[in-house]
Design a protein around this motif. Structure first.
Motif, PDB file in Angstrom:
ATOM      1  N   MET A   1     -10.444  -7.371  -1.652  1.00 41.00           N
ATOM      2  CA  MET A   1      -9.008  -7.139  -1.479  1.00 41.00           C
ATOM      3  C   MET A   1      -8.763  -6.463  -0.128  1.00 41.00           C
ATOM      4  SD  MET A   1      -6.257  -5.251  -3.999  1.00 41.00           S
ATOM      5  CE  MET A   1      -7.261  -3.783  -4.192  1.00 41.00           C
ATOM      6  N   THR A   3      -6.774  -4.283   2.657  1.00 41.87           N
ATOM      7  CA  THR A   3      -5.898  -3.112   2.651  1.00 41.87           C
ATOM      8  C   THR A   3      -5.067  -3.096   3.924  1.00 41.87           C
ATOM      9  OG1 THR A   3      -7.445  -1.836   1.305  1.00 41.87           O
ATOM     10  CG2 THR A   3      -5.808  -0.599   2.570  1.00 41.87           C
ATOM     11  N   VAL A  26      -4.800 -11.148  -3.156  1.00 43.86           N
ATOM     12  CA  VAL A  26      -4.282  -9.851  -3.613  1.00 43.86           C
ATOM     13  C   VAL A  26      -4.498  -8.835  -2.496  1.00 43.86           C
ATOM     14  CG1 VAL A  26      -4.533  -8.002  -5.316  1.00 43.86           C
ATOM     15  CG2 VAL A  26      -4.738 -10.407  -6.021  1.00 43.86           C
ATOM     16  N   LEU A  27      -3.464  -8.047  -2.212  1.00 40.34           N
ATOM     17  CA  LEU A  27      -3.468  -7.103  -1.098  1.00 40.34           C
ATOM     18  C   LEU A  27      -3.071  -5.721  -1.570  1.00 40.34           C
ATOM     19  CD1 LEU A  27      -1.337  -9.283   1.343  1.00 40.34           C
ATOM     20  CD2 LEU A  27      -3.827  -9.283   1.146  1.00 40.34           C
ATOM     21  N   LYS A  28      -3.548  -4.699  -0.846  1.00 43.44           N
ATOM     22  CA  LYS A  28      -3.109  -3.328  -1.098  1.00 43.44           C
ATOM     23  C   LYS A  28      -2.412  -2.800   0.149  1.00 43.44           C
ATOM     24  CE  LYS A  28      -5.502  -0.466  -3.546  1.00 43.44           C
ATOM     25  NZ  LYS A  28      -6.585   0.435  -4.023  1.00 43.44           N
ATOM     26  N   LYS A  30      -0.844   0.460   1.916  1.00 42.62           N
ATOM     27  CA  LYS A  30      -0.794   1.922   1.904  1.00 42.62           C
ATOM     28  C   LYS A  30       0.424   2.371   2.707  1.00 42.62           C
ATOM     29  CE  LYS A  30      -5.645   3.087   1.161  1.00 42.62           C
ATOM     30  NZ  LYS A  30      -6.782   3.934   1.602  1.00 42.62           N
ATOM     31  N   TYR A  79       1.731  -5.952  -8.688  1.00 42.23           N
ATOM     32  CA  TYR A  79       0.728  -5.647  -9.711  1.00 42.23           C
ATOM     33  C   TYR A  79       0.683  -4.172 -10.072  1.00 42.23           C
ATOM     34  CZ  TYR A  79      -1.494 -10.292  -9.580  1.00 42.23           C
ATOM     35  OH  TYR A  79      -1.775 -11.628  -9.698  1.00 42.23           O
ATOM     36  N   ASP A  80       0.837  -3.300  -9.062  1.00 42.48           N
ATOM     37  CA  ASP A  80       0.699  -1.868  -9.340  1.00 42.48           C
ATOM     38  C   ASP A  80       1.320  -1.062  -8.210  1.00 42.48           C
ATOM     39  OD1 ASP A  80      -0.082   0.331 -10.841  1.00 42.48           O
ATOM     40  OD2 ASP A  80      -2.062   0.475  -9.912  1.00 42.48           O
ATOM     41  N   LYS A 160       6.409  -2.190 -10.908  1.00 43.85           N
ATOM     42  CA  LYS A 160       5.226  -2.862 -11.423  1.00 43.85           C
ATOM     43  C   LYS A 160       5.608  -3.938 -12.434  1.00 43.85           C
ATOM     44  CE  LYS A 160       0.976  -1.815 -14.023  1.00 43.85           C
ATOM     45  NZ  LYS A 160       0.167  -0.713 -14.617  1.00 43.85           N
ATOM     46  N   GLU A 199       0.399   3.583  -2.802  1.00 41.54           N
ATOM     47  CA  GLU A 199      -0.433   2.397  -2.621  1.00 41.54           C
ATOM     48  C   GLU A 199       0.116   1.304  -3.533  1.00 41.54           C
ATOM     49  OE1 GLU A 199      -4.536   3.260  -3.234  1.00 41.54           O
ATOM     50  OE2 GLU A 199      -4.667   4.617  -1.502  1.00 41.54           O
ATOM     51  N   THR A 201      -0.143  -2.638  -4.858  1.00 47.45           N
ATOM     52  CA  THR A 201      -1.014  -3.799  -4.996  1.00 47.45           C
ATOM     53  C   THR A 201      -0.167  -5.014  -5.364  1.00 47.45           C
ATOM     54  OG1 THR A 201      -2.820  -2.388  -5.763  1.00 47.45           O
ATOM     55  CG2 THR A 201      -3.045  -4.749  -6.140  1.00 47.45           C
ATOM     56  N   LYS A 203       0.196  -9.633  -5.131  1.00 51.22           N
ATOM     57  CA  LYS A 203      -0.351 -10.957  -4.835  1.00 51.22           C
ATOM     58  C   LYS A 203       0.725 -11.768  -4.127  1.00 51.22           C
ATOM     59  CE  LYS A 203      -0.771 -14.470  -7.754  1.00 51.22           C
ATOM     60  NZ  LYS A 203      -1.242 -15.341  -8.857  1.00 51.22           N
TER      61      LYS A 203
END
Length: 300
Positions: A1, A3, A26-28, A30, A79-80, A160, A199, A201, A203
């Motif tokens: 994944m 960031t 899927v990416l995070k 910050k 996602y989160d 989310k 952070e 998360t 897609k």
């Protein structure tokens, strides 16, 4: 994944991408808070900041999505959203209905075990993304502003488990996001929620060759068109026209029948309305899902 940590302060077709990804990745992201993490204590207020282009509402990104072309739709699944253990609420002298009696003040809010503590009143947080969108094909739009590309929509339902659809207007879409709130009420009356680093998360996916004029939010039960303008009536017209067009496209109803249905089933809710702040009024027009018809926006 992958960031994403690079921060930018405007949505622009000229922003250099910090990352290139494929649809389905899927990416995070910050993110900093809307003050670029510069309000470190209650003794610092917005009046102490040079709250301009390089401080307000930083967004992580932008990300170039391979294959995204003008006329496509960028799909973002949230996602989160994980937030820090302390957030900030601040007032100034030009934002919200009570601006004349507010002045500059800062309050720090502790977050623990999913609960915020405001003067001993504890309530569950519900983290949401304030700034998210794609690059416009015209002039740059500062991150603190909102438009048909997305931007500072401040829609508290962008949390989310939801899915967002954005018009793609430049190659690669150039997705960026930030300005997370641990909690925020509709209209964001004093101009800030609980502003907090986070952070996120997500897609990313694509729908090829579908007309979308304003960002659309899909929740478990409803579809929402997000629109904006300087005045409420114009923003409402923008959202209503787009919702009517999308509903007609899947139901086959004529414009008047569709308008009738919207009048009995659709709700108008204010995302951000903290005038006399110069930021445009942002609202969402929601309609329950119609299981007997196709989705309002094709699925990736």
């Amino acid at each position: 994944m992958k960031t994403i940590e690079n921060q930018v302060y405007a949505f622009s077709k000229d922003n250099e991408p910090c990352e290139t990804v494929q649809p389905g990745e899927v990416l995070k992201f910050k993110t900093l808070d809307c003050f670029s993490n510069k309000i470190t204590g209650e003794d610092i207020t917005m009046n102490d900041l040079d709250y301009g282009y390089d401080v307000a509402n930083p967004a992580a990104g932008p990300v170039f999505i391979e294959g995204a072309e003008a006329g496509d739709v960028l799909v973002v699944d949230i996602y989160d959203i994980q937030v820090a253990d302390e957030g900030t609420v601040a007032t100034d002298d030009h934002c919200g209905p009570l601006f004349e009696t507010t002045g500059y003040r800062t309050k720090k809010i502790k977050i623990s075990d999913g609960m915020a503590d405001f003067n001993g009143v504890k309530f569950p947080i519900d983290p949401m993304i304030g700034v998210i969108g794609t690059a416009p094909d015209g002039e740059d739009v500062i991150d603190g502003y909102v438009g048909s590309h997305g931007g500072n929509m401040d829609n508290k339902l962008i949390t989310k488990g939801v899915r967002l659809y954005f018009p793609v207007r430049v190659p690669g879409a150039l997705l960026q996001m930030g300005d997370v709130h641990a909690a925020m009420g509709d209209a964001e009356l004093c101009g800030t929620g609980i502003e907090i680093p986070a952070e996120i998360t997500v897609k990313v996916s694509l729908v090829k060759g579908f007309e979308l004029n304003w960002p659309v939010l899909e929740t478990r039960d409803s579809w929402y068109v997000n629109a904006s303008a300087q005045e409420y009536n114009e923003a409402l017209v923008n959202a209503s026209k787009e919702m009517q067009r999308l509903l007609m496209g899947v139901t086959g109803w004529d414009p008047v029948e569709t308008y009738m249905y919207m009048s009995i089933q659709s709700d108008v809710e204010i995302n951000q309305g903290c005038k006399p702040c110069e930021v445009q009024l942002s609202l969402r027009l929601g309609t329950p899902k119609l299981p007997q018809f196709p989705p309002l926006v094709p699925q990736p």
